[in-house]
Structures are given as C-alpha cells and as structure tokens.
Design an enzyme around this catalytic site. Structure first.
Site, PDB file in Angstrom:
ATOM      1  N   THR A 188      26.306  31.225  66.700  1.00  0.00           N
ATOM      2  CA  THR A 188      27.543  30.610  67.177  1.00  0.00           C
ATOM      3  C   THR A 188      28.344  30.048  66.003  1.00  0.00           C
ATOM      4  O   THR A 188      27.759  29.632  65.011  1.00  0.00           O
ATOM      5  CB  THR A 188      27.137  29.478  68.130  1.00  0.00           C
ATOM      6  OG1 THR A 188      26.598  30.078  69.296  1.00  0.00           O
ATOM      7  CG2 THR A 188      28.275  28.571  68.510  1.00  0.00           C
ATOM      8  N   ILE A 217      26.829  29.566  81.603  1.00  0.00           N
ATOM      9  CA  ILE A 217      27.764  28.896  80.699  1.00  0.00           C
ATOM     10  C   ILE A 217      26.960  27.922  79.854  1.00  0.00           C
ATOM     11  O   ILE A 217      26.115  27.186  80.379  1.00  0.00           O
ATOM     12  CB  ILE A 217      28.867  28.185  81.518  1.00  0.00           C
ATOM     13  CG1 ILE A 217      29.785  29.254  82.142  1.00  0.00           C
ATOM     14  CG2 ILE A 217      29.676  27.236  80.636  1.00  0.00           C
ATOM     15  CD1 ILE A 217      30.781  28.730  83.134  1.00  0.00           C
ATOM     16  N   ASP A 219      26.850  25.181  76.210  1.00  0.00           N
ATOM     17  CA  ASP A 219      27.479  23.921  75.780  1.00  0.00           C
ATOM     18  C   ASP A 219      28.826  24.108  75.099  1.00  0.00           C
ATOM     19  O   ASP A 219      29.679  23.217  75.124  1.00  0.00           O
ATOM     20  CB  ASP A 219      26.557  23.216  74.780  1.00  0.00           C
ATOM     21  CG  ASP A 219      26.299  24.106  73.560  1.00  0.00           C
ATOM     22  OD1 ASP A 219      25.739  25.209  73.744  1.00  0.00           O
ATOM     23  OD2 ASP A 219      26.688  23.723  72.442  1.00  0.00           O
ATOM     24  N   THR A 238      25.769  23.327  67.792  1.00  0.00           N
ATOM     25  CA  THR A 238      25.162  24.653  67.969  1.00  0.00           C
ATOM     26  C   THR A 238      23.671  24.486  68.240  1.00  0.00           C
ATOM     27  O   THR A 238      23.068  23.506  67.826  1.00  0.00           O
ATOM     28  CB  THR A 238      25.393  25.536  66.725  1.00  0.00           C
ATOM     29  OG1 THR A 238      24.587  26.721  66.846  1.00  0.00           O
ATOM     30  CG2 THR A 238      25.013  24.835  65.434  1.00  0.00           C
ATOM     31  N   GLY A 239      23.102  25.453  68.950  1.00  0.00           N
ATOM     32  CA  GLY A 239      21.684  25.380  69.282  1.00  0.00           C
ATOM     33  C   GLY A 239      21.484  25.780  70.725  1.00  0.00           C
ATOM     34  O   GLY A 239      22.269  26.561  71.275  1.00  0.00           O
ATOM     35  N   LYS A 240      20.446  25.231  71.361  1.00  0.00           N
ATOM     36  CA  LYS A 240      20.164  25.575  72.757  1.00  0.00           C
ATOM     37  C   LYS A 240      21.136  24.848  73.666  1.00  0.00           C
ATOM     38  O   LYS A 240      21.080  23.622  73.849  1.00  0.00           O
ATOM     39  CB  LYS A 240      18.742  25.173  73.125  1.00  0.00           C
ATOM     40  CG  LYS A 240      17.711  26.106  72.555  1.00  0.00           C
ATOM     41  CD  LYS A 240      16.430  26.148  73.376  1.00  0.00           C
ATOM     42  CE  LYS A 240      15.497  27.206  72.809  1.00  0.00           C
ATOM     43  NZ  LYS A 240      14.410  26.648  71.999  1.00  0.00           N
ATOM     44  N   GLY A 241      22.009  25.612  74.277  1.00  0.00           N
ATOM     45  CA  GLY A 241      23.086  25.038  75.072  1.00  0.00           C
ATOM     46  C   GLY A 241      22.617  24.078  76.138  1.00  0.00           C
ATOM     47  O   GLY A 241      23.214  23.009  76.346  1.00  0.00           O
TER      48      GLY A 241
HETATM   49  N1  ASP Z   1      24.928  26.766  71.842  1.00  0.00           N
HETATM   50  C1  ASP Z   1      25.086  28.173  72.121  1.00  0.00           C
HETATM   51  C2  ASP Z   1      24.742  28.421  73.569  1.00  0.00           C
HETATM   52  O1  ASP Z   1      23.773  27.899  74.053  1.00  0.00           O
HETATM   53  C3  ASP Z   1      24.262  29.058  71.260  1.00  0.00           C
HETATM   54  C4  ASP Z   1      24.284  28.732  69.788  1.00  0.00           C
HETATM   55  O2  ASP Z   1      24.714  27.672  69.373  1.00  0.00           O
HETATM   56  O3  ASP Z   1      23.879  29.574  69.001  1.00  0.00           O
HETATM   57  O4  ASP Z   1      25.420  29.194  74.192  1.00  0.00           O
END
Ligand code: ASP
Length: 318
Positions: A188, A217, A219, A238-241
C-alpha cells in the site's frame, strides 16, 4: 513560519531481510524519486494537498506497489482499489472503494471531496462518478497482471488472506515451512506533507489484501483509521486493515496530541506500540510544526521522508 516536511510509505509488513536485490532496488529508487518529487513540489510552494495527491499518483503508477496498476487481487481474481485524501486545516476529505477501472484512485477520492456533497463513494456509484468526471479509466484486465495472479494463487494455496509482504507458509512433513517467495512483496502507498505555513494533508491508496473477500473494505479509505489529517498532524497508515480499523490508528495519533499534549513522535509511537498488535501496523506522519515520524511494529516498512531541517531518509528495515 515553520519548516516543510514530507513522508511517504510503500507498505509495512513481514519484509524478509534477505529481500532479493531485484525486488529491493526498484522500490527504493521509486521511493527516492517520489520523495524528491514531493520535496521539489513543496519547495515550489504547492499546497500539501496537491503534493500528496501528486506523490501518491506516482506511486499508483508504479507496478511494484500495491495500489493502482500494482493492486493485488480478491479471492475471485478481481481488483477492488481504494483510496482516501484529507486536508488538515479544513478537515475536508474524500474516499473511494471498490474501483475496478480507475487508473489513479487517489485523484477520484479528491474529486469526491471537491465535487460532491459526500465523503465516500464505493463500487458501482464510484465507478459511475469516475466516468461522469472523465478521469482516466482502463479495462479492468489492465490491473490483472501475471505477478498478481501468481500472488493470489500462492495465497490460496496457503489458505490465507495475505498482508502485502507476507511470505506464504505451506505445511510439509516437518510442519509450517515458509516458501521463499520474493514475488509477494509489495505494499500500500501513502504520503503526508506539511508546508511552511503549517498546512497539512494526507493521502493513502491500496489494492487491499491478497485473496481478500469481494466487497471487503480495509482501513485505507476509512477516515481516522488508515488516513487522517487535522490542524496538528497528518497520518497515513499501512498494515493489516482490520487491526488498524479497530485501533482507529490515524485519529488516535491526532487525539493523543490534541488531548494529551504529546509530541508527534510520542503519539505515533504510543499508537503503534499499544493500540495495535505487533506485526500489524506502520505509519508515516508529519506535524504542523514540521516534525516527521515513521514508526512500525512489523519487520519493515518501505518508507522515505525529508524535512526543511535537512533530514533525508529512505529505508525498509529498522
Ligand atoms: N492496510 C491495507 C489493507 O488492509 C493493506 C496494506 O497496508 O498493505 O487494505
């Protein structure tokens, strides 16, 4: 008058420290290029809102990041992109989800902010708005690259919904064995910026998670989760939404500054350490006074920042 500052990310996750050179170098080069673009735009007096949009568009056009043309695929092999932009001083914001044909989702988010009475458009309505506004669109197949088909295949084989950089784990006779897969690393994108007058803006764009359910959907487009800006700071996460949404990550950084009087670095550090589980989150943030911080609790985060005081950094691991 305070100094300008800018920070951007290309995703946080379990980025293996032995990331192959051919995977690392183009991303570092893209981060540096985008940072320089942002810096020169800020220096030339562009408003931070224009700067973050410009930088995120550039990252969306880069196939090595999980946004725009590099977007990962849903469980049905389709693409559903999302993006969000926010102006700190006015708190005006725009967000989009479920895009299948828009080349630069971040610019559509900005149009939602500027041309509609609403904040957030998704799926068919967002696509129809894109056509009405005449933004660049392409056949959806344009986004469905061989690399992303392979990523989806591996995520399905490992039976997981995959954060961008996770190396798929498959069981063999000895238990869980990671399969080295340098193709699963992409992320992301986001950018935050502040100018010398303390104007702040934040923008984030993503294809989401590999093998996500259709309609999911994350974050990124949710104001206060993946993206937020007010008069004190601008944040892009960024990370696990799902973890970032539960932690109201971006808004919590601003709230800790506002209600607890914390500095930007203290507030962002607190949130990344305590509001979300380890291995799930990173963020970039700038404050109205030109501070920058880029904490993460994952193995790494593709990131870059620069400030008027001479600070210039491009990094992946701690
Ligand atoms: N945060 C994003 C999502 O969960 C993924 C990411 O940050 O790589 O959609």
């Amino acid at each position: 008058m305070v100094g300008w500052a800018i920070a951007l990310h290309g995703g946080a996750g379990d980025i293996p420290v032995n990331l192959p050179v051919e995977r690392r170098v183009p991303r570092e080069a893209a981060l540096r290029h985008c940072l320089d673009l942002g810096v020169s735009s800020l220096k030339s007096g562009k408003h931070p809102l224009d700067v973050v949009e410009l930088v995120v568009r550039e990252l969306e056009n880069h196939p090595n990041f999980n946004a725009g043309v590099g977007s990962v695929l849903t469980t049905q092999g389709t693409v559903e992109m999302e993006a969000c932009i926010m102006d700190g001083k006015t708190k005006r914001c725009g967000a989009v989800s479920g895009l299948t044909s828009v080349v630069n989702p971040i610019s559509l988010a900005r149009l939602v902010m500027e041309k509609t009475p609403h904040i957030y458009l998704a799926f068919d309505g967002a696509e129809a708005f894109a056509r009405e506004q005449g933004v660049e669109t392409v056949e959806s197949s344009h986004f469905i690259t061989p690399e992303n088909i392979e990523r989806l295949k591996q995520a399905k084989e490992a039976n997981r919904v995959q954060i961008d950089y996770t190396i798929p784990v498959q069981k063999d006779l000895t238990g869980n064995v990671p399969i080295p897969n340098s193709d699963s690393q992409l992320g992301t994108v986001g950018c935050v910026a502040v100018d010398r007058h303390g104007n702040l803006a934040s923008a984030t764009s993503t294809g989401g998670l590999v093998n996500k359910m259709v309609g999911r959907i994350g974050d990124t487009p949710i104001i206060g989760s993946g993206t937020y800006a007010n008069h004190l700071c601008a944040v892009s996460a960024t990370g696990k939404g799902e973890a970032i949404i539960c932690g109201t990550v971006a808004r919590d950084v601003a709230a800790l500054m506002e209600y607890k009087g914390m500095s930007l670095a203290e507030a962002a550090g607190y949130v990344v350490d305590r509001s979300v589980a380890r291995g799930t989150c990173g963020l970039v943030a700038v404050s109205a006074t030109g501070e920058v911080t880029m904490p993460f609790n994952t193995t790494g985060m593709f990131r870059a920042c620069a400030a008027e005081d001479g600070h210039y950094e491009v990094g992946i691991w701690p």
